[in-house]
Design an enzyme around this catalytic site. Structure first.
Site, mmCIF file in Angstrom:
data_model
loop_
_atom_site.group_PDB
_atom_site.id
_atom_site.type_symbol
_atom_site.label_atom_id
_atom_site.label_comp_id
_atom_site.label_asym_id
_atom_site.label_seq_id
_atom_site.Cartn_x
_atom_site.Cartn_y
_atom_site.Cartn_z
ATOM 1 N N GLU A 126 12.786 -4.382 -5.301
ATOM 2 C CA GLU A 126 11.797 -4.483 -6.371
ATOM 3 C C GLU A 126 12.429 -4.113 -7.708
ATOM 4 O O GLU A 126 12.284 -4.805 -8.694
ATOM 5 C CB GLU A 126 10.611 -3.558 -6.092
ATOM 6 C CG GLU A 126 9.538 -3.685 -7.166
ATOM 7 C CD GLU A 126 8.392 -2.704 -6.980
ATOM 8 O OE1 GLU A 126 7.258 -3.115 -7.176
ATOM 9 O OE2 GLU A 126 8.640 -1.530 -6.654
ATOM 10 N N ASN B 230 10.379 5.592 -15.449
ATOM 11 C CA ASN B 230 11.732 5.695 -15.989
ATOM 12 C C ASN B 230 12.238 7.140 -15.996
ATOM 13 O O ASN B 230 13.443 7.368 -16.018
ATOM 14 C CB ASN B 230 11.795 5.042 -17.367
ATOM 15 C CG ASN B 230 11.870 3.513 -17.225
ATOM 16 O OD1 ASN B 230 11.818 2.989 -16.108
ATOM 17 N ND2 ASN B 230 12.016 2.817 -18.330
ATOM 18 N N SER C 3 -1.106 -4.372 -6.010
ATOM 19 C CA SER C 3 -1.205 -5.650 -6.722
ATOM 20 C C SER C 3 -1.593 -6.776 -5.771
ATOM 21 O O SER C 3 -1.312 -6.716 -4.573
ATOM 22 C CB SER C 3 0.099 -5.975 -7.456
ATOM 23 O OG SER C 3 1.194 -5.484 -6.773
ATOM 24 N N GLY D 120 0.830 -1.206 0.000
ATOM 25 C CA GLY D 120 0.000 0.000 0.000
ATOM 26 C C GLY D 120 0.860 1.250 0.000
ATOM 27 O O GLY D 120 1.063 1.885 1.041
ATOM 28 N N TYR D 121 1.403 1.593 -1.170
ATOM 29 C CA TYR D 121 2.281 2.776 -1.270
ATOM 30 C C TYR D 121 1.600 3.917 -2.033
ATOM 31 O O TYR D 121 1.270 4.935 -1.459
ATOM 32 C CB TYR D 121 3.588 2.417 -1.996
ATOM 33 C CG TYR D 121 4.633 1.685 -1.176
ATOM 34 C CD1 TYR D 121 4.346 1.148 0.081
ATOM 35 C CD2 TYR D 121 5.928 1.522 -1.671
ATOM 36 C CE1 TYR D 121 5.319 0.471 0.807
ATOM 37 C CE2 TYR D 121 6.908 0.857 -0.950
ATOM 38 C CZ TYR D 121 6.599 0.325 0.293
ATOM 39 O OH TYR D 121 7.563 -0.339 0.986
ATOM 40 N N SER D 122 1.391 3.703 -3.354
ATOM 41 C CA SER D 122 0.919 4.809 -4.206
ATOM 42 C C SER D 122 -0.487 5.252 -3.819
ATOM 43 O O SER D 122 -1.289 4.461 -3.309
ATOM 44 C CB SER D 122 0.903 4.370 -5.671
ATOM 45 O OG SER D 122 2.187 4.073 -6.110
#
Lengths: 395, 362
Positions: A241, A372, A158, A124-126
């Site tokens: 990651e 990127n 995810s 649960g980051y973004s």
């Protein structure tokens, strides 16, 4: 320069080869957490082919941290259709974090079932308004007695539909500067107040979810590190990651399949590989891949040999690897022409639509895991010593 | 397992870099480019004193008998310094060819003199790789006739090593009758290039070169030298771009704080960093006679030529108008990379070869 692993590793390699031979017939088919999968995972741990350096008391094999042995295991398993060890964000990101920063209780409670594949984690980051600028996240965590109360929204989570647990970043110190106000919490996914909604992707699959969190209550001790240290705790695992997103050995397998494809597909009866421009594109990709494989050997060497620096070599892996992979999959589609646009279960579909699916999926990976463009900021700032953008007032 | 340069290789690189920064600064390079041959000779003498001419010559003929990895280290350092000296042809390709394919007389005559820095051999393989202007040579009864273009290290050379279309190699004394030398002026003034016109000139065959693997090894070696030269030169161009971006201010800020500039530099670094590893890997594959050594040499030359092209363009752009001036001198690196790209096969030509090597035609 010495690319040999040394005779002392020959025995170990034959041991791995024997194990693979004995277990060649193993096929796993059930869903995640199925007993057969958990048993296989445990068998890999018992033999030291997975969780090799994780201490025994936490459910690992308890072996030494020998990079070459890990490499040999990976090489031999890659050659065989034998089921590989389960991965996922719990195993790749949470376990290393707990091992270095977790409390004794947390290690005891979470590492073993996570390694065995019984406990699935999501990340649960973004948040909708905190993507590249992750540290601006706004999901609130307030201490109420001996419980954290969590309110907010997470995105790009995810495997959330399968996960029992979530490692989550929340703002617990609203008055502190943005990087110092975050805490890293462990949230059971069966808590009251969690609403999961799958996000349908451009590929048609739903690998990600949105999480809506309303007064979710979790025990106060479910924190890794101290209050306000969550950013440092999370950064300790982001590297894990990024390294796993673009392994050049996997790209090599795809290149081999692409060569086969270009030898099989024909235009007006002529093999695609015999058309000079197609062939030149293929060989350009091969050249780039070879450079990345050499780069990977340098990184491996720096992990074994003390004092060998590979800082920049590591920083570029995600950027270079995902871009190359996207282009490789795209060349396959061009080689198939109109046939390359077929999808789902259409007639004339090649390789179950894998090229088209992976082409789009890798665009997702160019964006995910730190876009990127963010990677280029990191390379220029941390490796080349260039200054950060001036801060905007109030951000 | 250790993947990288040894202490000895690193110190060799440092010694060359130090020699060049002391003895061949930009002013000296400019002087050479303007035609001061005396200056070029001084620098050439200096690298001979460092032992670079004998690196690839066997010990039994007075050399150091080092390997390709050492040679790429040298070449990279020379590229970084845009050194106006012979190297790839005279001190790598020629001694390798004579060692592999020469008879005892040829070895005794040439190898000790190469090692001692007394003789320079120019190398012409362009017509074997891909003939332009219908050039090419024929060997008949001890005499060679025809034309060869773009000899590497050929100007003022004591002898020439030439290949015919089937890959046989011939040695010609430059004082022999029937030779016309025409200087070819290229964009890169830090190195020289010549065209030979030969009319029944005395020549000796390197007897071992009827085996095609000899010219292949010589070609691989030459391509790796040119690639290493490009990597060395590209690294300098990247470093200079970053340094300039941390000096130059516009809109009240260092230009290196703008993402547009940062991303240009990050892209250069991301492309270039693996090229160092690729060169080491390809050189080691030659040294250990790895199965895919030829493929790696081809792909290394092709890929690094592409990366060099990108970096020489981008670094010049980061420097803005200054990058376009003669005064700053950045163009010497730009042009060096440009010549390396075309010598011994441009990327498209080499990739065609790499496809054949892998049996794509079958």
């Amino acid at each position: 320069m010495d690319l040999e692993y040394g005779p002392e590793y020959d025995d170990f390699r034959s041991e791995v080869i024997n194990f693979i031979k004995e277990n060649e017939g193993v096929k796993l088919s059930g869903p995640m957490r199925d007993e057969s999968r958990v048993n296989w995972q445990q068998k890999l741990i018992d033999n030291g082919y997975f969780a090799r350096s994780v201490p025994k008391e936490y459910g690992g094999y308890g072996g030494d941290m020998d990079i070459i042995k890990l490499r040999i295991i990976a090489e031999e398993f890659a050659k065989s259709p034998i089921p590989k060890a389960m991965g996922g964000q719990g195993i790749q990101m949470l376990v290393p974090t707990l091992l270095s920063l977790g409390t004794e209780e947390q290690k005891q409670q979470y590492i073993r079932p996570t390694l065995r594949g019984e406990m699935i984690w999501c990340q649960g980051y973004s948040e909708p308004n905190s993507g590249s600028d992750l540290a601006s996240l706004q999901t609130k965590g307030e201490l109420d007695g001996d419980e954290w109360v969590i309110n907010g929204q997470k995105i790009w989570t995810s495997t959330a539909q399968l996960a029992q647990m979530c490692f989550i970043l929340v703002r617990t110190e609203p008055d502190a500067p943005k990087h110092q106000g975050i805490s890293y919490l462990l949230m059971p996914m069966d808590s009251e107040g969690i609403d999961r909604r799958p996000i349908k992707q451009m590929t048609g699959d739903s690998d990600f979810n949105e999480l809506f969190l309303t007064d979710v209550r979790i025990p106060a001790e479910n924190i890794v590190g101290s209050r306000g240290e969550g950013w440092q705790v999370a950064n300790a695992t982001l590297g894990h990651e990024r390294g796993s997103l673009a392994d050049p050995n996997v790209t090599q397998n795809r290149l081999n399949s692409l060569i086969d494809l270009m030898k099989t597909e024909t235009i007006d009866g002529q093999r695609v590989i015999d058309k000079p421009i197609f062939r030149d594109r293929l060989l350009s990709i091969q050249g780039r891949l070879m450079a990345q494989q050499s780069n990977a050997l340098r990184i491996l060497s720096s992990q074994i040999n003390e004092g060998q620096d590979a800082t920049l070599a590591k920083f570029i892996v995600k950027l270079q690897g995902t871009e190359l992979r996207h282009e490789l999959e795209g060349l396959a589609i061009d080689a198939m022409g109109e046939l390359g646009t077929l999808y789902e279960d259409s007639p004339h579909l090649r390789d179950h639509g894998a090229w088209q699916q992976t082409y789009m999926y890798y665009l997702g990976l160019i964006i995910g895991g730190g876009t990127n463009q963010i990677q280029k900021n990191i390379i220029s700032e941390r490796a080349l010593g260039m200054p950060k953008e001036p801060k905007v007032q109030g951000a | 397992m250790y993947f990288g340069l040894s202490e000895e290789q690193k110190s060799l690189e440092e010694n060359i870099s130090k020699f060049l920064s002391d003895n061949a600064p930009l002013d000296a390079i400019k002087a050479v480019a303007d035609g001061e041959e005396v200056k070029a000779d001084e620098i050439h003498k200096g690298i001979i004193e460092l032992g670079l001419s004998g690196l690839m010559v066997p010990e039994s003929y007075g050399g150091l008998e080092l390997n390709m990895l050492f040679a790429t280290v040298v070449s990279s350092a020379l590229g970084a310094g845009t050194a106006p000296v012979p190297y790839a042809g005279a001190y790598v390709m020629a001694p390798i060819a004579i060692t592999l394919a020469g008879d005892e007389d040829q070895k005794n005559e040439w190898l000790p003199k190469i090692a001692g820095g007394e003789k320079v051999i120019g190398v012409g393989l362009s017509e074997f790789v891909g003939a332009r202007e219908d050039a090419g040579i024929e060997f008949n009864k001890g005499k060679v006739s025809g034309r060869s273009l773009f000899l590497i290290d050929g100007k003022n050379a004591d002898a020439y090593l030439l290949a015919n279309k089937s890959g046989e190699l011939f040695l010609i004394d430059s004082s022999s009758k029937g030779i016309t030398v025409t200087e070819l002026v290229t964009v890169d003034k830090t190195r020289t290039s010549i065209e030979l016109t030969l009319d029944k000139v005395d020549a000796t065959l390197l007897p071992g070169s009827s085996d095609l693997s000899v010219i292949e090894k010589v070609l691989d070696a030459g391509r790796l030298m040119l690639s290493a030269d490009t990597v060395g030169a590209s690294q300098v161009m990247l470093d200079k771009a970053v340094a300039y971006s941390l000096e130059r201010k516009q809109f009240g800020r260092l230009i290196g704080s703008f993402q547009a500039v940062k991303h240009m530099c990050a892209e250069m670094a991301a492309e270039l960093e693996p090229c160092h590893s690729m060169i080491w890997h390809a050189a080691h594959s030659q040294d250990s006679s790895a199965e895919d050594a030829r493929l790696m040499a081809c792909q290394t030359k092709a890929h690094i030529s592409e990366v060099g092209k990108q970096i020489s363009k981008t670094s010049t752009e980061v420097h803005g108008g200054m990058g376009f001036t003669d005064e700053l001198g950045l163009h010497y690196w730009f042009k060096r990379i440009g010549l390396n790209r075309q010598l011994l096969g441009s990327p498209e030509l080499i990739r065609e070869e790499a496809g054949k090597l892998q049996g794509f035609d079958q």
